[in-house]
Write a protein that holds these residues in place. Structure first.
Motif, PDB file in Angstrom:
ATOM      1  N   ARG A  68       7.673   0.719  13.902  1.00 11.32           N
ATOM      2  CA  ARG A  68       7.289   1.632  12.829  1.00 11.32           C
ATOM      3  C   ARG A  68       7.224   0.899  11.499  1.00 11.32           C
ATOM      4  NH1 ARG A  68       9.855   5.024   9.019  1.00 11.32           N
ATOM      5  NH2 ARG A  68       8.982   7.131   8.852  1.00 11.32           N
ATOM      6  N   ASP A  69       8.252   0.109  11.199  1.00  9.81           N
ATOM      7  CA  ASP A  69       8.295  -0.628   9.934  1.00  9.81           C
ATOM      8  C   ASP A  69       7.125  -1.596   9.817  1.00  9.81           C
ATOM      9  OD1 ASP A  69      10.640   0.706   9.396  1.00  9.81           O
ATOM     10  OD2 ASP A  69      11.942  -0.942  10.026  1.00  9.81           O
ATOM     11  N   ALA A  70       6.811  -2.279  10.926  1.00  7.87           N
ATOM     12  CA  ALA A  70       5.707  -3.236  10.898  1.00  7.87           C
ATOM     13  C   ALA A  70       4.379  -2.533  10.674  1.00  7.87           C
ATOM     14  CB  ALA A  70       5.680  -4.022  12.208  1.00  7.87           C
ATOM     15  N   PHE A  71       4.199  -1.383  11.320  1.00  2.00           N
ATOM     16  CA  PHE A  71       2.960  -0.633  11.143  1.00  2.00           C
ATOM     17  C   PHE A  71       2.786  -0.204   9.688  1.00  2.00           C
ATOM     18  CE2 PHE A  71       0.845   3.414  10.610  1.00  2.00           C
ATOM     19  CZ  PHE A  71      -0.368   3.187  11.238  1.00  2.00           C
ATOM     20  N   GLU A  94       1.909  -3.075   7.409  1.00  2.00           N
ATOM     21  CA  GLU A  94       0.561  -3.605   7.612  1.00  2.00           C
ATOM     22  C   GLU A  94      -0.525  -2.615   7.232  1.00  2.00           C
ATOM     23  OE1 GLU A  94      -2.303  -5.209  11.267  1.00  2.00           O
ATOM     24  OE2 GLU A  94      -0.180  -4.784  11.628  1.00  2.00           O
ATOM     25  N   ARG A  95      -0.330  -1.316   7.564  1.00  2.00           N
ATOM     26  CA  ARG A  95      -1.406  -0.349   7.414  1.00  2.00           C
ATOM     27  C   ARG A  95      -1.123   0.746   6.387  1.00  2.00           C
ATOM     28  NH1 ARG A  95      -4.524  -1.086  12.128  1.00  2.00           N
ATOM     29  NH2 ARG A  95      -6.179  -0.130  10.887  1.00  2.00           N
ATOM     30  N   GLY A  96       0.074   0.766   5.821  1.00  2.00           N
ATOM     31  CA  GLY A  96       0.450   1.864   4.935  1.00  2.00           C
ATOM     32  C   GLY A  96      -0.486   2.066   3.763  1.00  2.00           C
ATOM     33  N   ALA A  97      -1.021   0.999   3.220  1.00  2.00           N
ATOM     34  CA  ALA A  97      -1.899   1.109   2.053  1.00  2.00           C
ATOM     35  C   ALA A  97      -3.248   1.737   2.387  1.00  2.00           C
ATOM     36  CB  ALA A  97      -2.107  -0.266   1.433  1.00  2.00           C
ATOM     37  N   LEU A 143       6.244   4.730   1.160  1.00  2.00           N
ATOM     38  CA  LEU A 143       5.627   3.583   1.824  1.00  2.00           C
ATOM     39  C   LEU A 143       4.115   3.718   1.966  1.00  2.00           C
ATOM     40  CD1 LEU A 143       8.305   3.014   4.613  1.00  2.00           C
ATOM     41  CD2 LEU A 143       7.873   1.552   2.624  1.00  2.00           C
ATOM     42  N   LEU A 144       3.566   4.795   1.419  1.00  2.00           N
ATOM     43  CA  LEU A 144       2.125   5.050   1.494  1.00  2.00           C
ATOM     44  C   LEU A 144       1.575   5.116   0.073  1.00  2.00           C
ATOM     45  CD1 LEU A 144       2.274   7.853   4.238  1.00  2.00           C
ATOM     46  CD2 LEU A 144       1.911   5.394   4.580  1.00  2.00           C
TER      47      LEU A 144
END
Length: 319
Positions: A37-40, A43-46, A66-67
């Protein structure tokens, strides 16, 4: 390349809703807790501009933080206790949810649970299946409690509470309610003190919001006030009731019975509740009909469509 908005889906939803989301948006499913979850999110939160969640899953301040490009949240359900509406509002992020479309089904469930516990319907079903009706040394089935003409106390008088109150009129029940402030424009009597409502009521139905402000609102004192002839029905949130106190009250016959669709630590249910005959249990299914769940799904889509079209959300939660 595509100009479709990118959504983060936090939990499994209706297949029909997931298909509709995939047609109009790029949808990423949030992995479970832990390093994946943290890695996702790193990497993709932005990329994420919208979150699709549910009342059960929510979206806390940590996830919202985180978004960085999050613009809207659309939630499947009416519960907001796991959605940090304040954190969203601080960033100007509107939060959509699905009120009104489930009023009837939740009210129906409340009355169904009330009738079930008063008339001992699950117990009667077990009695017949065990061939107790056919004799063979079994005791006669015990008497139930008449519902028609009884006194109904509502803890909460929002949209669903008012719908329950109208259902109760069909049973010639007298209705009173307790909220923090009296509700304007209703004919039902207001009880400023919850203890007074509990003392008066034959059936105390909980249909108030969850969250820290109502945690254990129904405690040992309220249950004691409800008394040995009173019944508790909860179709709101499990946290509103002090579950340990409720178990004690049921085991000690301090109240006549309880009918529960929600629990403090779902899906875990206290073992004692599973063994008591004066309890009716349901797995949080008050809105679980095909018609209502489809309507909730449409409202999730409507909230998203409105936002990305520059219009106000049809159902926006107040911050």
């Amino acid at each position: 390349m595509t100009d479709r908005p990118v959504l983060l889906q936090t939990i499994a939803l209706l297949p029909s809703l997931e298909r509709a989301l995939a047609e109009s948006y790029i949808v990423h499913r949030l992995p479970g807790r832990g390093s994946e979850r943290d890695a996702f999110l790193a990497e993709r939160g932005a990329e994420i501009t919208g979150v699709v969640t549910s009342a059960a899953s929510g979206a806390d301040a940590g996830l919202i933080g985180l978004l960085p490009n999050l613009r809207v949240i659309s939630s499947f359900g009416v519960g907001l206790d796991r959605l940090d509406v304040t954190a969203a509002a601080q960033r100007g992020i509107p939060v959509g949810y699905t009120p009104d479309v489930l009023n009837d089904c939740v009210a129906d469930m409340a009355m169904g649970l009330l009738l079930s516990v008063a008339r001992r319907l699950p117990e009667a079903d077990r009695y017949v299946r065990a061939k107790g009706w056919q004799g063979g040394g079994h005791s006669p089935f015990p008497l139930g409690r008449q519902v028609s003409g009884a006194k109904l106390g509502l803890v909460g008088l929002g949209r669903i509470g008012r719908t329950i109150a109208r259902r109760a009129l069909g049973f010639d029940m007298e209705v009173r309610y307790h909220t923090r402030r009296a509700v304007e424009g209703v004919d039902w009597a207001y009880e400023p003190q919850l203890l007074d409502l509990a003392r008066w009521a034959d059936f105390l139905v909980i249909i108030t919001a969850g969250g820290p402000g109502t945690r254990h609102l129904v405690d040992a004192a309220v249950l004691d006030a409800l008394g040995a002839k009173g019944y508790l029905v909860n179709v709101a949130r499990g946290t509103v009731v002090d579950e340990a106190a409720l178990v004690d009250a049921l085991k000690g016959k301090q109240i006549a019975g309880a009918a529960l669709d929600v629990f403090e630590d779902e899906p875990r249910v206290p073992v004692d509740l599973l063994t008591l005959d004066n309890v009716v249990l349901a797995p949080h299914i008050a809105s679980s009909t095909v018609q209502t769940r489809e309507a909730m799904g449409r409202r999730v889509l409507d909230n998203l469509s409105a936002f990305f079209s520059g219009r106000a959300l049809p159902s926006a939660a107040a911050s």
